[in-house]
Scaffold this active site. Structure first.
Site, PDB file in Angstrom:
ATOM      1  N   ASP A   1      -8.532  28.536   9.461  1.00  0.00           N
ATOM      2  CA  ASP A   1      -9.638  28.634   8.514  1.00  0.00           C
ATOM      3  C   ASP A   1     -10.854  29.331   9.101  1.00  0.00           C
ATOM      4  O   ASP A   1     -11.778  29.707   8.383  1.00  0.00           O
ATOM      5  CB  ASP A   1     -10.080  27.217   8.121  1.00  0.00           C
ATOM      6  CG  ASP A   1      -9.506  26.796   6.798  1.00  0.00           C
ATOM      7  OD1 ASP A   1      -9.346  27.653   5.926  1.00  0.00           O
ATOM      8  OD2 ASP A   1      -9.227  25.596   6.643  1.00  0.00           O
TER       9      ASP A   1
HETATM   10  C1  BGC Z   1     -13.115  23.674  10.608  1.00  0.00           C
HETATM   11  C2  BGC Z   1     -11.706  23.917  10.193  1.00  0.00           C
HETATM   12  C3  BGC Z   1     -11.512  23.527   8.773  1.00  0.00           C
HETATM   13  C4  BGC Z   1     -12.555  24.184   7.874  1.00  0.00           C
HETATM   14  C5  BGC Z   1     -12.420  23.687   6.474  1.00  0.00           C
HETATM   15  C6  BGC Z   1     -14.036  24.375   9.664  1.00  0.00           C
HETATM   16  O1  BGC Z   1     -15.339  24.128  10.019  1.00  0.00           O
HETATM   17  O2  BGC Z   1     -13.300  24.090  11.921  1.00  0.00           O
HETATM   18  O3  BGC Z   1     -10.823  23.211  11.034  1.00  0.00           O
HETATM   19  O4  BGC Z   1     -10.264  23.927   8.345  1.00  0.00           O
HETATM   20  O5  BGC Z   1     -13.844  23.940   8.357  1.00  0.00           O
HETATM   21  O6  BGC Z   1     -13.400  24.082   5.614  1.00  0.00           O
HETATM   22  C1  NOJ Z   2      -8.102  22.123   9.104  1.00  0.00           C
HETATM   23  C2  NOJ Z   2      -7.706  22.534   7.723  1.00  0.00           C
HETATM   24  O1  NOJ Z   2      -7.559  21.401   6.917  1.00  0.00           O
HETATM   25  C3  NOJ Z   2      -6.419  23.321   7.765  1.00  0.00           C
HETATM   26  O2  NOJ Z   2      -6.081  23.757   6.462  1.00  0.00           O
HETATM   27  C4  NOJ Z   2      -6.525  24.475   8.711  1.00  0.00           C
HETATM   28  O3  NOJ Z   2      -5.271  25.099   8.771  1.00  0.00           O
HETATM   29  C5  NOJ Z   2      -6.962  24.009  10.083  1.00  0.00           C
HETATM   30  N1  NOJ Z   2      -8.153  23.249   9.973  1.00  0.00           N
HETATM   31  C6  NOJ Z   2      -7.165  25.158  11.041  1.00  0.00           C
HETATM   32  O4  NOJ Z   2      -8.295  25.875  10.739  1.00  0.00           O
END
Ligand code: BGC
Ligand code: NOJ
Length: 826
Positions: free
Chosen positions: A489
């Site tokens: 993400d």
């Molecule tokens: C996090 C990710 C997450 C995303 C969701 C980010 O700040 O680091 O792990 O998937 O937010 O919005």
């Molecule tokens: C948490 C999110 O829920 C997931 O969808 C994503 O793949 C991981 N973070 C990595 O960014």
């Protein structure tokens, strides 16, 4: 250092001190009514949706930590003592003579003793009900009679948790309650558009009650020293606006040695719109519909029955996959906690934990589809429903809303779509479901796009569009365009955000026509091969499919997979590992050419799982690179070298300090992909070694470093660039749960469902001589005994005494309920 121990027999983790490094929590509830509960009774409850239908208040990020919960106060009414305390330690934090918290499957029980008064409170949600029970057992262990007061306390949330925490000009004027026959009814907004209310009831005759926070606590006091508890006298307050709470006061006289149970129930109830009030013209809640349920669960024997039903329910679920291996951490996680956590992630997706506020995120598309991979064998019927709900938030383009709201099941417009990996995960979820169940009918279910009536198409059509979505979005190298982000993400290659506060996930300042993802390419190959496998079976079945679209053939998918593979070899292979992406300038990322971010874990895992290089040594090369550059004793970090500064063209990944989260943290979700890959390559020692590094039970001894719960996975463990290397964060709601379950149960222990039956292909540590798996599959119980004779991974199967060819146990004839399998590894 440990803060407790596992009680495997009872499927519990036993916490021996209230002062754990962080609140160590558990979940209550199975289907609609849920709660989070910490080892000191902190937490809150909600109905279906932690944002839109929250029952009780909880303030995140509070000081002291974890304030707000399901509190009970005890007061010794002896005038020489008049001391009061919390039997769950919080919120008074009075030192206790004894304390123990047992987190179990869907319940938490906290026992303590102070000055000869023992108390035990068991919290759980009965199956099929929208209420929670707090069963308090008091025992007077003194040799004198005791005169006690018991006070309960919760703070009601005004339903919408976001509004509750921000819109005070309105909220301070709308709170309303009714108190009738000792039951406290919270009915804010019931007079207008809501037809639901909460209730808080007690099994005993009350000495008093309170519903106004100020009257209970005193204006400038906290939950640690309520005025009412100090004085021993409730104010019988009725709230009009301000902060509605619920508190009962019960007076108890206990002879020496005497024991007494007091039951509290907190519940949620809906009335039909035309039967809201009683009498109909009044503004008084119609309670006729809820009273039977209240009176039922205020009876101790009903509570016992409900608890027993919950226990049996969980026994049945866990029984579906049980293992006995030489490694206790493997056994404990597979048999109990990992399976349990997959249920919790299935229920919550990423919405409500002690790190997710319940406000920010609903159900994630890629999250829930991956959660299904670990959950599907537990309750296939619920997996089926979830698949159809998710598919209904797909768009006609084949793309998908990134999240949906559990209460409405509608796609979330604030976040929108454009995360280009999303739709491909649906293919993996559906094929896993069909392999588990043999329920081919799901492919013909008519499912709308974006929940729009009239747009329905068979689920199979949704899967086709998922694949087509990638094919319609290829970039300059022929690799899939990344869109807003892929699995990672935080790899936001079209974002270019230089404005504080902008969302990395939804801001797009570049066209998005250039940046490409090798990860999505690998995922595409995996998904396309799954589609090919599915279609091959369908073609073999020769069933006539009645669709208003033409079905693509297995040949089509294999061809597309092969083409993508060759693109990956051409542009996605760096010589020793798979590259990660191409940015908006078409520059490579995850390559020797980069100064930072030379190698990423995700493409190594996904490409090898998709079969790339497994035959020709390049997959092994990629794994060797992972071991060399990314592996640490605490798990495998996401990438190296960490980004030392913010890179406008990379986005959120470089916003994190080195070693945390996606910037070279040990992002546990990705570790099982490497375990599966190592297993695919036949490296059982390596696969299990990686498994053990992040296995929470195996990390129990270092709880003071790890800090999160030792019974469940956390999303992240700080990486080697971090000052706190080895410290876990964001426990509970993570795809780590499902993927580790898949890695250990299907690839290392090697028992996995296929369309034709259970396959047994273990790739286990060389030191394991014997192990046993019991697996329920399509209504049959398979007892599988595995013995190592040689040092390879070749297996020979004997099914009910007869040896068979290959490693797939043929589906048994009807009416056969148990099958015995002997496996030798040669
Ligand atoms: C996090 C990710 C997450 C995303 C969701 C980010 O700040 O680091 O792990 O998937 O937010 O919005
Ligand atoms: C948490 C999110 O829920 C997931 O969808 C994503 O793949 C991981 N973070 C990595 O960014």
């Amino acid at each position: 250092m440990r803060y407790g121990h596992f009680d495997d027999q009872n499927r519990e983790y036993v916490i021996e001190t209230p002062e754990t490094p962080l609140p160590w929590i558990n979940y209550l509830g199975s289907e609609s009514y849920f709660g989070l509960i910490s080892n000191t009774a902190g937490g809150y409850s909600f109905y279906k949706d932690a944002r839109l239908r929250r029952l009780t208040r909880y303030r995140y990020n509070n000081a002291p930590l974890d304030t707000g919960g399901r509190y009970i106060y005890l007061r010794d009414n002896d005038p020489n003592s008049a001391r009061s305390w919390s039997p769950t330690w919080m919120p008074t934090r009075t030192p206790l003579d004894f304390y123990e918290c047992r987190h179990g499957m869907g319940y938490t029980s906290i026992r303590s003793r102070l000055a000869g008064i023992e108390s035990q409170t068991r919290y759980f949600v009965p199956l099929g009900e929208n209420l929670e029970i707090w069963e308090l057992t008091l025992t007077n262990q003194r040799d004198q009679p005791a005169s006690l007061s018991v006070f309960s306390a919760i703070e009601f949330n005004l339903w919408d948790a976001m509004d509750d925490a921000t819109n005070f000009q309105r909220n301070y004027s709308i709170g309303q309650v009714e108190v009738v026959d000792g039951v406290i009814y919270h009915k804010t907004e019931y007079r207008e558009r809501r037809d639901h209310f909460a209730y808080f009831a007690c099994s005993e005759k009350l000495a008093g009650f309170d519903t106004q926070r100020d009257d209970f606590l005193g204006s400038y006091r906290g939950w640690d020293s309520p005025k009412v508890v100090e004085s021993g006298q409730s104010a019988d307050s009725i709230t009009h606006g301000w902060q509605p709470i619920g508190s009962h006061h019960v007076k108890v006289q206990l002879k020496a040695g005497e024991q007494k149970k007091i039951i509290f129930i907190l519940g949620y109830h809906e009335n039909s719109k035309d039967d809201k009030f009683d009498p109909p013209e009044s503004q008084t809640i119609n309670k006729r519909t809820v009273l039977p349920v209240i009176s039922k669960y205020l009876l101790a024997d009903q509570v016992e029955k409900a608890f027993e039903a919950l226990r049996v329910h969980w026994l049945g679920l866990l029984d579906k996959y049980q293992v006995v291996t030489p490694d206790e951490h493997t056994n404990r996680m597979v048999n109990i906690w990992n399976a349990y956590q997959t249920m919790i992630t299935f229920n919550m997706s990423r919405s409500a934990s002690y790190f997710e506020s319940g406000i920010g995120r609903g159900m994630g598309f890629r999250d829930s589809t991956q959660d299904l991979l670990g959950f599907v064998h537990l309750i296939p019927e619920r997996a089926r429903e979830r698949i159809l709900d998710l598919a209904a938030t797909q768009l006609e383009t084949g793309g998908a809303y990134h999240q949906y709201q559990p209460l409405t099941k509608r796609g979330n417009n604030d976040v929108g779509s454009g995360f280009n990996d999303d739709p491909l995960w649906l293919v993996l979820a559906v094929t896993a479901y069909v392999k588990e169940t043999g329920d081919w009918s799901i492919l013909n279910e008519q499912v709308p796009y974006d929940n729009k009536p009239g747009s329905e198409e068979a689920l199979h059509g949704h899967l086709q569009r998922s694949i087509q979505y990638t094919l319609d979005r290829l970039g300059p190298h022929g690799l899939p365009l990344i869109g807003r982000a892929d699995w990672n993400d935080c790899l936001n290659l079209n974002c270019f955000s230089d404005t504080p506060g902008q969302s990395f996930q939804t801001t797009t300042n570049k066209e998005g026509k250039v940046a490409e993802s090798v990860f999505i390419a690998g995922l595409f190959v995996l998904a396309a091969k799954e589609m090919a496998g599915l279609c091959e079976k369908l073609e073999g079945k020769g069933e006539k499919q009645d669709h208003n679209f033409s079905l693509l053939t297995s040949h089509f998918y294999l061809e597309k997979a092969a083409k993508m593979e060759s693109t990956i070899w051409q542009h996605g292979w760096d010589g020793d590992w798979f590259r990660r992406a191409y940015d908006d300038f078409s520059h490579v990322l995850g390559s020797k050419e980069n100064d930072e971010g030379k190698i990423f874990i995700e493409p190594q895992g996904i490409c090898v799982m998709a079969g790339l290089g497994v035959e020709d040594g390049r997959a092994q090369k990629a794994m060797n690179s992972v071991a060399e550059h990314l592996a640490t004793p605490h798990g495998i970090v996401l990438q190296q070298p960490a980004f030392s500064k913010y890179y406008l063209h990379l986005g959120e990944i470089s916003s994190y300090p080195p070693g945390y989260k996606e910037n070279a943290g040990i992002f546990c979700h990705t570790n099982p992909w490497i375990m599966v890959s190592e297993a695919k390559l036949g490296n059982g020692d390596k696969a299990h070694d990686y498994y053990s590094r992040i296995n929470p039970s195996a990390r129990e001894e270092i709880s003071d470093l790890h800090r999160c719960e030792p019974y469940i996975y956390a999303q992240m463990i700080a990486g080697k660039d971090a000052a706190t290397h080895g410290e876990a964060k964001n426990s509970w709601l993570t795809g780590t749960a499902a993927w580790n379950y898949v890695a250990i149960s299907q690839w290392i222990l090697g028992v996995r469902p296929t369309y034709d039956g259970l396959q047994v292909a273990p790739v286990v540590p060389s030191a394991w001589k014997n192990f046993e798996v019991t697996r329920s599959y399509r209504g049959v119980r398979y007892v599988i005994q595995i013995e190592r004779k040689g040092m390879g991974n070749e297996v020979q199967l004997e099914v009910d005494g007869k040896s068979i060819n290959g490693n797939i146990i043929p589906l048994p004839v009807e009416n056969k309920k148990e099958v015995h399998v002997r496996v030798t590894i040669n």
